[in-house]
Design a protein around this motif. Structure first.
Motif, PDB file in Angstrom:
ATOM      1  N   GLN A  41       6.824 108.104  65.308  1.00 39.25           N
ATOM      2  CA  GLN A  41       6.183 107.572  64.103  1.00 39.25           C
ATOM      3  C   GLN A  41       6.837 106.259  63.667  1.00 39.25           C
ATOM      4  O   GLN A  41       6.152 105.300  63.317  1.00 39.25           O
ATOM      5  N   TYR A  43       8.428 104.046  65.465  1.00 41.72           N
ATOM      6  CA  TYR A  43       8.276 102.940  66.419  1.00 41.72           C
ATOM      7  C   TYR A  43       6.880 102.861  67.028  1.00 41.72           C
ATOM      8  O   TYR A  43       6.691 102.257  68.084  1.00 41.72           O
ATOM      9  N   ALA A  44       5.897 103.432  66.395  1.00 39.44           N
ATOM     10  CA  ALA A  44       4.546 103.527  66.961  1.00 39.44           C
ATOM     11  C   ALA A  44       3.998 102.177  67.414  1.00 39.44           C
ATOM     12  O   ALA A  44       3.485 102.055  68.532  1.00 39.44           O
ATOM     13  N   ASP A  45       4.103 101.155  66.579  1.00 43.65           N
ATOM     14  CA  ASP A  45       3.566  99.836  66.960  1.00 43.65           C
ATOM     15  C   ASP A  45       4.309  99.263  68.162  1.00 43.65           C
ATOM     16  O   ASP A  45       3.690  98.731  69.087  1.00 43.65           O
ATOM     17  N   LEU A  46       5.608  99.368  68.156  1.00 45.51           N
ATOM     18  CA  LEU A  46       6.418  98.866  69.268  1.00 45.51           C
ATOM     19  C   LEU A  46       6.120  99.634  70.556  1.00 45.51           C
ATOM     20  O   LEU A  46       5.977  99.039  71.634  1.00 45.51           O
ATOM     21  N   LYS A  48       3.369 101.183  71.345  1.00 43.84           N
ATOM     22  CA  LYS A  48       2.035 100.796  71.816  1.00 43.84           C
ATOM     23  C   LYS A  48       2.088  99.455  72.546  1.00 43.84           C
ATOM     24  O   LYS A  48       1.544  99.305  73.638  1.00 43.84           O
ATOM     25  N   ARG A  49       2.768  98.467  71.953  1.00 44.78           N
ATOM     26  CA  ARG A  49       2.890  97.144  72.599  1.00 44.78           C
ATOM     27  C   ARG A  49       3.621  97.245  73.929  1.00 44.78           C
ATOM     28  O   ARG A  49       3.212  96.635  74.920  1.00 44.78           O
ATOM     29  N   ASP A  50       4.714  98.017  73.944  1.00 47.78           N
ATOM     30  CA  ASP A  50       5.487  98.169  75.186  1.00 47.78           C
ATOM     31  C   ASP A  50       4.655  98.831  76.285  1.00 47.78           C
ATOM     32  O   ASP A  50       4.690  98.403  77.442  1.00 47.78           O
ATOM     33  N   GLU A  52       1.322  98.920  76.553  1.00 50.10           N
ATOM     34  CA  GLU A  52       0.257  98.008  76.996  1.00 50.10           C
ATOM     35  C   GLU A  52       0.819  96.901  77.884  1.00 50.10           C
ATOM     36  O   GLU A  52       0.202  96.537  78.897  1.00 50.10           O
TER      37      GLU A  52
END
Length: 95
Positions: A41, A43-46, A48-50, A52
């Motif tokens: 929760q 680091y969700a954005d990080l 997702k970026r990692d 992708e």
């Protein structure tokens, strides 16, 4: 004797080229994926970026391998023709 020397030189040059080609595709390092729900929760954005970025890098890696395969296949075709000429030359010398 000139053809044999030329063939040897060609094989040496091709072997250098294939050594250079063989090391140019590096697989991507997998991203860190936490198992703890709080970390997911936080680091969700990080994450997702990692992920992708990783999958994009995997696609590029496979493209690189495909290109290397095509290049090495072509080299093998050329060397095969050169080697056939060497064998023909050696057979002619024995006659």
């Amino acid at each position: 004797m000139g053809l044999l020397k030329q063939t040897c030189v060609a094989m040496v040059v091709l072997s250098w080229g294939s050594a250079a080609i063989a090391g140019s595709c590096l697989p991507p390092a997998p991203p860190w994926m936490p198992t703890d729900a709080d970390d997911v929760q936080a680091y969700a954005d990080l994450l997702k970026r990692d992920a992708e970025a990783y999958f994009a890098d995997v696609e590029n890696y496979f493209r690189c391998l495909d290109q290397q395969r095509r290049e090495v296949f072509e080299q093998a075709r050329v060397v095969s023709g050169d080697y056939a000429r060497v064998l023909e030359f050696l057979n002619d010398m024995r006659k």
